[in-house]
Design a protein around this motif. Structure first.
Motif, PDB file in Angstrom:
ATOM      1  N   SER A 112       0.857  -1.184   0.000  1.00  0.00           N
ATOM      2  CA  SER A 112       0.000   0.000   0.000  1.00  0.00           C
ATOM      3  C   SER A 112       0.894   1.234   0.000  1.00  0.00           C
ATOM      4  O   SER A 112       2.038   1.189   0.475  1.00  0.00           O
ATOM      5  N   SER A 113       0.363   2.325  -0.497  1.00  0.00           N
ATOM      6  CA  SER A 113       1.129   3.577  -0.468  1.00  0.00           C
ATOM      7  C   SER A 113       1.165   4.177   0.928  1.00  0.00           C
ATOM      8  O   SER A 113       2.108   4.905   1.278  1.00  0.00           O
ATOM      9  N   GLN A 114       0.180   3.884   1.746  1.00  0.00           N
ATOM     10  CA  GLN A 114       0.046   4.549   3.044  1.00  0.00           C
ATOM     11  C   GLN A 114       1.262   4.391   3.947  1.00  0.00           C
ATOM     12  O   GLN A 114       1.776   5.395   4.464  1.00  0.00           O
ATOM     13  N   ASP A 136       4.262   6.331   2.483  1.00  0.00           N
ATOM     14  CA  ASP A 136       4.102   7.778   2.595  1.00  0.00           C
ATOM     15  C   ASP A 136       4.227   8.249   4.042  1.00  0.00           C
ATOM     16  O   ASP A 136       4.659   9.379   4.304  1.00  0.00           O
ATOM     17  N   ARG A 191      10.769   6.807  -4.277  1.00  0.00           N
ATOM     18  CA  ARG A 191       9.423   6.229  -4.160  1.00  0.00           C
ATOM     19  C   ARG A 191       8.905   5.854  -5.543  1.00  0.00           C
ATOM     20  O   ARG A 191       8.941   6.641  -6.475  1.00  0.00           O
ATOM     21  N   VAL A 250       5.806   3.121  -7.592  1.00  0.00           N
ATOM     22  CA  VAL A 250       4.832   2.037  -7.646  1.00  0.00           C
ATOM     23  C   VAL A 250       5.414   0.969  -8.558  1.00  0.00           C
ATOM     24  O   VAL A 250       5.747   1.247  -9.709  1.00  0.00           O
ATOM     25  N   GLU A 291      -1.904  -1.015  -4.650  1.00  0.00           N
ATOM     26  CA  GLU A 291      -0.583  -0.781  -5.236  1.00  0.00           C
ATOM     27  C   GLU A 291       0.516  -1.380  -4.363  1.00  0.00           C
ATOM     28  O   GLU A 291       0.393  -1.435  -3.138  1.00  0.00           O
ATOM     29  N   VAL A 301       4.170  -0.427  -3.372  1.00  0.00           N
ATOM     30  CA  VAL A 301       4.969   0.803  -3.398  1.00  0.00           C
ATOM     31  C   VAL A 301       6.286   0.575  -2.671  1.00  0.00           C
ATOM     32  O   VAL A 301       6.322  -0.044  -1.602  1.00  0.00           O
TER      33      VAL A 301
END
Length: 254
Positions: free
Chosen positions: A84-86, A89, A102, A104, A215, A217
């Motif tokens: 996940s992107s969370q 980030d 960073r 994907v 995604e 990531v």
């Protein structure tokens, strides 16, 4: 002739001293990798190391949220690959990852599965599960697949209704195991989890409109000792060869 051969071997050992002395590679990369990548990552690593003999990559697999907290706690990881992107980030916002690295590297699809021979459950009928039947998903606070599943159930208006019927797994592999053992009637996992698994079936696909985009990531950890080499490996994951390998294991393109 034997003397000449000995000289050649000696010179070869001087030139390739690390091979002769059994010394470790020049760069060891330690990566924190989402459990959903546990099948494909060893092959990606082998492909990369074939053309980068000075690099050796070691992966630690687990729930993305747990690995995020390890980085925040100072774990000596060079890079992360999360589902996940969370969590990536979150590391970026705290200055713990390098924003320019960073990327994907893949997408995925969340599906509802169940044991072979089980009832033909669909997303729309989850609220009507028979008494005593349970549904498995990843722990939403640590497992991205669980967070995606929670998003979908909330949007469908079923999250509150299913409380008390839910079984939470520590990562997506644990959730898959619940379904394979027949301990739950259905479970939320990524479609990539079904590769080579014959004792569960896909019951339904979760529409992308019900959740955030799924995604994978990656990013390099700030201050890592092999920062340049980590960034280069992450770039490799976007190459056509690596993308083809990811597709073979059920992941989607970027």
């Amino acid at each position: 002739m034997h003397v000449l051969a000995g000289v050649v071997i000696t010179l070869a050992c001087l030139v390739f001293s690390s091979a002769c002395k059994g010394e470790p590679p020049a760069h060891e990369l330690f990566l924190g990798v989402a459990a959903s990548l546990r099948q494909v990552m060893p092959e990606l690593v082998r492909d990369y190391e074939k053309t980068h003999p000075a690099v050796q990559i070691r992966a630690t697999y687990g729930a993305s949220g747990d690995l995020q907290r390890q980085v925040e706690g100072g774990a000596p990881l060079d890079g992360v690959l999360f589902a996940s992107s969370q969590p990536v980030d979150a590391l970026l916002s705290k200055g713990l990852a390098r924003p320019e690295t960073r990327r994907v590297i893949a997408t995925n699809t969340l599906v509802l599965i169940g044991p072979v021979g089980g009832p033909p459950i669909k997303l729309a009928t989850l609220k009507d599960l028979p008494a005593g039947e349970r549904l498995a998903l990843g722990e939403p606070g640590a497992v991205p697949a669980g967070q995606y599943a929670k998003e979908a159930l909330v949007r469908l208006g079923m999250w509150e209704a299913l409380q008390g019927r839910l079984v939470f797994g520590g990562d997506v592999a644990a959730v898959l195991a619940y379904a394979r053992r027949g301990e739950v009637v259905a479970a939320f996992v990524y479609r990539s989890e079904l590769r080579g698994v014959g004792d569960v079936v896909e019951l339904d696909e979760v529409a992308p409109s019900l959740m955030s985009r799924v995604e994978v990531v990656a990013a390099a950890v700030r201050g890592a000792k092999s920062s340049k080499e980590t960034a280069e490996f992450l770039e490799f994951l976007s190459t056509p060869a690596a993308q083809q390998k990811l597709r073979e294991f059920g992941f989607g393109g970027i």
